[in-house]
Design a protein around this motif. Structure first.
Motif, short mmCIF file in Angstrom:
data_model
loop_
_atom_site.label_atom_id
_atom_site.label_comp_id
_atom_site.label_asym_id
_atom_site.label_seq_id
_atom_site.Cartn_x
_atom_site.Cartn_y
_atom_site.Cartn_z
N PHE A 57 0.77 -1.23 0.00
CA PHE A 57 0.00 0.00 0.00
C PHE A 57 0.81 1.29 0.00
O PHE A 57 0.23 2.35 0.12
N SER A 58 2.12 1.19 -0.13
CA SER A 58 2.89 2.43 -0.14
C SER A 58 4.14 2.27 -1.00
O SER A 58 4.64 1.16 -1.17
N ALA A 59 4.59 3.37 -1.54
CA ALA A 59 5.84 3.38 -2.30
C ALA A 59 6.95 3.81 -1.34
O ALA A 59 6.83 4.82 -0.66
N PRO A 60 8.03 3.05 -1.26
CA PRO A 60 9.09 3.35 -0.30
C PRO A 60 9.96 4.51 -0.74
O PRO A 60 10.05 4.84 -1.93
N ASN A 61 10.64 5.10 0.22
CA ASN A 61 11.58 6.19 -0.09
C ASN A 61 12.63 5.75 -1.09
O ASN A 61 13.09 6.54 -1.91
N LYS A 62 13.04 4.47 -1.03
CA LYS A 62 14.08 3.97 -1.93
C LYS A 62 13.69 4.17 -3.39
O LYS A 62 14.54 4.48 -4.23
N LEU A 63 12.42 4.05 -3.71
CA LEU A 63 11.95 4.30 -5.08
C LEU A 63 12.25 5.74 -5.49
O LEU A 63 12.83 5.99 -6.56
N PHE A 64 11.91 6.68 -4.64
CA PHE A 64 12.10 8.09 -4.97
C PHE A 64 13.57 8.47 -4.97
O PHE A 64 14.00 9.31 -5.76
N GLU A 65 14.36 7.84 -4.11
CA GLU A 65 15.81 8.08 -4.10
C GLU A 65 16.43 7.63 -5.42
O GLU A 65 17.25 8.34 -6.01
N ALA A 66 16.04 6.45 -5.89
CA ALA A 66 16.56 5.95 -7.17
C ALA A 66 16.12 6.85 -8.32
O ALA A 66 16.94 7.20 -9.19
N LEU A 67 14.86 7.24 -8.34
CA LEU A 67 14.36 8.12 -9.40
C LEU A 67 15.09 9.46 -9.40
O LEU A 67 15.48 9.96 -10.46
N ALA A 68 15.28 10.04 -8.23
CA ALA A 68 15.95 11.35 -8.13
C ALA A 68 17.40 11.27 -8.62
O ALA A 68 17.90 12.23 -9.21
N ALA A 69 18.04 10.12 -8.41
CA ALA A 69 19.43 9.95 -8.83
C ALA A 69 19.54 9.44 -10.26
O ALA A 69 20.65 9.31 -10.79
N GLY A 70 18.41 9.13 -10.88
CA GLY A 70 18.43 8.61 -12.25
C GLY A 70 18.98 7.20 -12.34
O GLY A 70 19.58 6.83 -13.35
N LYS A 71 18.78 6.41 -11.29
CA LYS A 71 19.29 5.04 -11.25
C LYS A 71 18.16 4.04 -11.43
O LYS A 71 17.06 4.23 -10.91
N PRO A 72 18.41 2.95 -12.16
CA PRO A 72 17.38 1.92 -12.28
C PRO A 72 17.18 1.21 -10.95
O PRO A 72 18.11 1.08 -10.16
N LEU A 73 15.97 0.78 -10.72
CA LEU A 73 15.61 0.11 -9.49
C LEU A 73 15.30 -1.36 -9.78
O LEU A 73 14.59 -1.67 -10.73
N VAL A 74 15.85 -2.24 -8.97
CA VAL A 74 15.56 -3.67 -9.04
C VAL A 74 14.73 -4.00 -7.81
O VAL A 74 15.13 -3.71 -6.69
N THR A 75 13.56 -4.60 -8.05
CA THR A 75 12.66 -4.90 -6.93
C THR A 75 11.80 -6.10 -7.27
O THR A 75 11.78 -6.58 -8.40
N GLY A 76 11.08 -6.56 -6.28
CA GLY A 76 10.17 -7.68 -6.46
C GLY A 76 8.86 -7.24 -7.08
O GLY A 76 8.55 -6.05 -7.16
N ASP A 77 8.09 -8.22 -7.48
CA ASP A 77 6.81 -7.97 -8.13
C ASP A 77 5.71 -7.95 -7.08
O ASP A 77 4.99 -8.93 -6.88
N PHE A 78 5.60 -6.83 -6.38
CA PHE A 78 4.59 -6.69 -5.35
C PHE A 78 4.28 -5.22 -5.12
O PHE A 78 5.10 -4.35 -5.37
#
Length: 97
Positions: A57-78
């Motif tokens: 139910f929430s998007a973690p800070n790590k998502l926004f940190e990766a986006l702000a730095a222009g880095k691809p994010l590797v995560t699970g399907d959930f």
């Protein structure tokens, strides 16, 4: 590989880092240092227990940190993070095991 964070796999990560000089486990990274580690990275990994309601139910800070730095994010399907990464094509969704 530099790995930061705390959690259920901490002991396993510590053991792997002790055996392999190419793995550095830094443990908990304080808020003042997160941006530096993120910007220095090639990719950002976000692991989370998909059975935890917060994962759905929430998007973690790590998502926004990766986006702000222009880095691809590797995560699970959930949860929301999986939806955002899939829809925006800003990383890789790992298959469920």
């Amino acid at each position: 590989m530099i790995i930061g964070g705390k959690g259920a796999l901490e002991n396993k990560v510590r053991t792997c880092a002790a055996r392999n000089p190419r793995i550095l486990y830094v443990g908990f990274v304080g808020p003042d240092d997160i941006a530096g580690y993120t910007c220095a990275s090639d990719v950002v990994y976000y692991g989370f227990d998909p059975n935890n309601p917060n994962a759905r139910f929430s998007a973690p800070n790590k998502l926004f940190e990766a986006l702000a730095a222009g880095k691809p994010l590797v995560t699970g399907d959930f949860g929301e993070i999986g939806e955002v990464v899939r829809e925006s094509e800003c990383g890789v969704i790992l298959p469920k095991i």
